[in-house]
Scaffold this motif. Structure first.
Motif, PDB file in Angstrom:
ATOM      1  N   ASP A   1      42.924  39.125  30.628  1.00  0.00           N
ATOM      2  CA  ASP A   1      44.413  39.211  30.858  1.00  0.00           C
ATOM      3  C   ASP A   1      45.144  38.805  29.688  1.00  0.00           C
ATOM      4  N   GLU A  28      49.073  41.514  33.931  1.00  0.00           N
ATOM      5  CA  GLU A  28      48.444  42.395  34.866  1.00  0.00           C
ATOM      6  C   GLU A  28      47.977  43.866  34.291  1.00  0.00           C
ATOM      7  N   THR A  43      40.008  45.408  33.387  1.00  0.00           N
ATOM      8  CA  THR A  43      40.389  44.796  34.594  1.00  0.00           C
ATOM      9  C   THR A  43      39.140  44.290  35.596  1.00  0.00           C
TER      10      THR A  43
END
Length: 435
Positions: free
Chosen positions: A273, A224, A268
């Motif tokens: 990821d 994340e 992001t």
């Protein structure tokens, strides 16, 4: 973070490690993976193929052809991939297809298609997330280019919606430039689309970003929270092109919080990821920086080699471990041990009559390589990555970025090129920008 052991009859499949200035990806793979390292190539004479345990024949940029090569290899040997790792854009969608087939970790298809392999979707995602980036308009003919220029204003930039290496990127400063600029971009797309099996042949016109400096940011996107690993100062050749001619690590802007924040927010926004992403942005003084591109893969042009030399760790290793889902333990602490730089070797305009060995080299030079051969024609100006004759890598031990002139590596390259390239005239009137 020790070696990642392979199960019996498994191998690590890599895409793009045979390309010039990406070869240390192979070194990292051998350090990380305890088992065979394999790649896909179109022919047996692929560059650096000798460094792999197996070379599977197939189109490395086509998902169906790449998957077929891997499946056929399994039928022949019983071996299957333990991981699939892309080091360049053409390997992203083929890698995704193979990872899907074998249930292996990989970036999502949406994240791949929203990165720099489709600059329209990339910009849409960035703008929707409020990440600063120039506006663009998709064009499909000369009149739509004129309309886009009228809406965005001059100067502006025309570029392919796919491709890297500055292929087809050109500045438009006058309405009279439009026909030739559009023809050049369309010609470059036509000439190069088949090489990389690029199905996206779109063109966009983009607002010109007047910020004077450019950096690239290498961002580890595992899970994340993205994390910046390194910032690189970039140098460009003369306009109307945007060819990259040099890189320096660490950047004089490495500690800028707004640069780090913007690069992480861009990753992001794209949905990255996994692995090391390559983010390019422009900045000037205390003005807010702007994102130019987000690549869902490692940097080219030897940038990660510079990071390893100057900062003491290999981003390639982290990239591989991320794709194997074996990125555990603390990340390396960044402790610069000097300034590393790479600059393009560019011959003067004309035909290369002879390439002489350098009699003397600057003390900072660690290595250089010449790609060109006698008889090759140099335009004298670099429009994209295809217009290079070689490169030189430099290192200043213990030096801080501010202590070495910003043009030092470029000056070394210019002096070396003068010494090694013996030129002769060539017929005038040739257009080198379309190759």
């Amino acid at each position: 973070m020790g070696s990642s052991a392979a199960r019996e009859n498994q191998y690590l499949l890599v895409f793009g490690a045979t390309m010039a200035l990406r070869e240390r990806a192979v070194v990292a793979a051998l350090r990380v993976f305890d088992g065979p390292v394999v790649t896909i190539a179109r022919s047996h004479d692929a560059r650096a193929a000798k460094f792999f345990d197996h070379v599977l024949l197939g189109d490395f940029s086509d998902p169906e052809a790449s998957l077929k090569a891997v499946v056929d290899f399994e039928k022949e040997t019983g071996m299957t991939p333990a991981g699939v790792v892309p080091f360049f854009d053409p390997g992203l969608l083929p890698g995704r297809a193979i990872a899907d087939h074998y249930g292996l970790p990989f970036l999502s298809r949406q994240a791949i298609e929203d990165s720099s392999i489709n600059k329209n979707r990339m910009k849409d995602r960035l703008l929707a997330a409020g990440v600063a980036t120039p506006r663009y308009i998709t064009v499909d003919g000369l009149e739509s280019v004129r309309a886009a220029v009228a809406e965005l204003g001059l100067p502006c930039v025309i570029k392919p919606a796919a491709f890297g290496g500055s292929l087809g990127v050109r500045l438009i400063t006058d309405e009279a430039d439009i026909p030739d600029a559009y023809a050049t971009v369309r010609g470059i797309i036509t000439a190069n689309a088949a090489t990389f099996t690029v199905k996206n042949e779109g063109i966009q016109v983009e607002e010109f970003c007047s910020l004077s400096e450019e950096v690239s940011v290498e961002v580890l996107t595992h899970g994340e929270r993205p994390q910046v690993l390194a910032v690189t100062d970039k140098s460009h050749g003369p306009r109307p092109y945007f060819a990259e001619i040099g890189h320096r690590v660490p950047s004089v802007h490495s500690e800028r919080a707004d640069v780090i924040d913007l690069a992480e927010r861009a990753c992001t926004a794209i949905g990255l990821d996994r692995g090391v992403a390559h983010v390019e942005l422009r900045l000037e003084g205390d003005q807010p920086p702007q994102i130019m591109e987000v690549g869902a893969r490692t940097a080219g042009d030897g940038i990660l080699d510079l990071v390893e030399r100057a900062l003491g760790f290999s981003p390639y290793e982290l990239h591989i471990r991320s794709y194997l889902d074996r990125l555990d333990g603390p990340l390396p602490q960044v402790r610069p041990v000097g300034l590393a730089a790479l600059a393009v070797l560019k011959a003067p305009a004309g035909r290369i009559a002879r390439i002489r060995p350098a009699r003397t080299v600057d003390a900072a030079v660690r290595s250089y390589e010449v790609f060109a051969t006698p008889g090759a024609v140099s335009s004298g100006q670099q429009a994209n990555y295809l217009h290079r004759e070689g490169y030189v890598e430099c290192f200043w031990p213990g030096a801080a970025p501010e202590s070495v002139p910003r043009s030092a590596h470029l000056d070394v390259a210019a002096e070396l090129a003068t010494e090694i390239f013996e030129m002769e005239p060539v017929d005038s009137g040739l257009d080198f920008t379309r190759s």
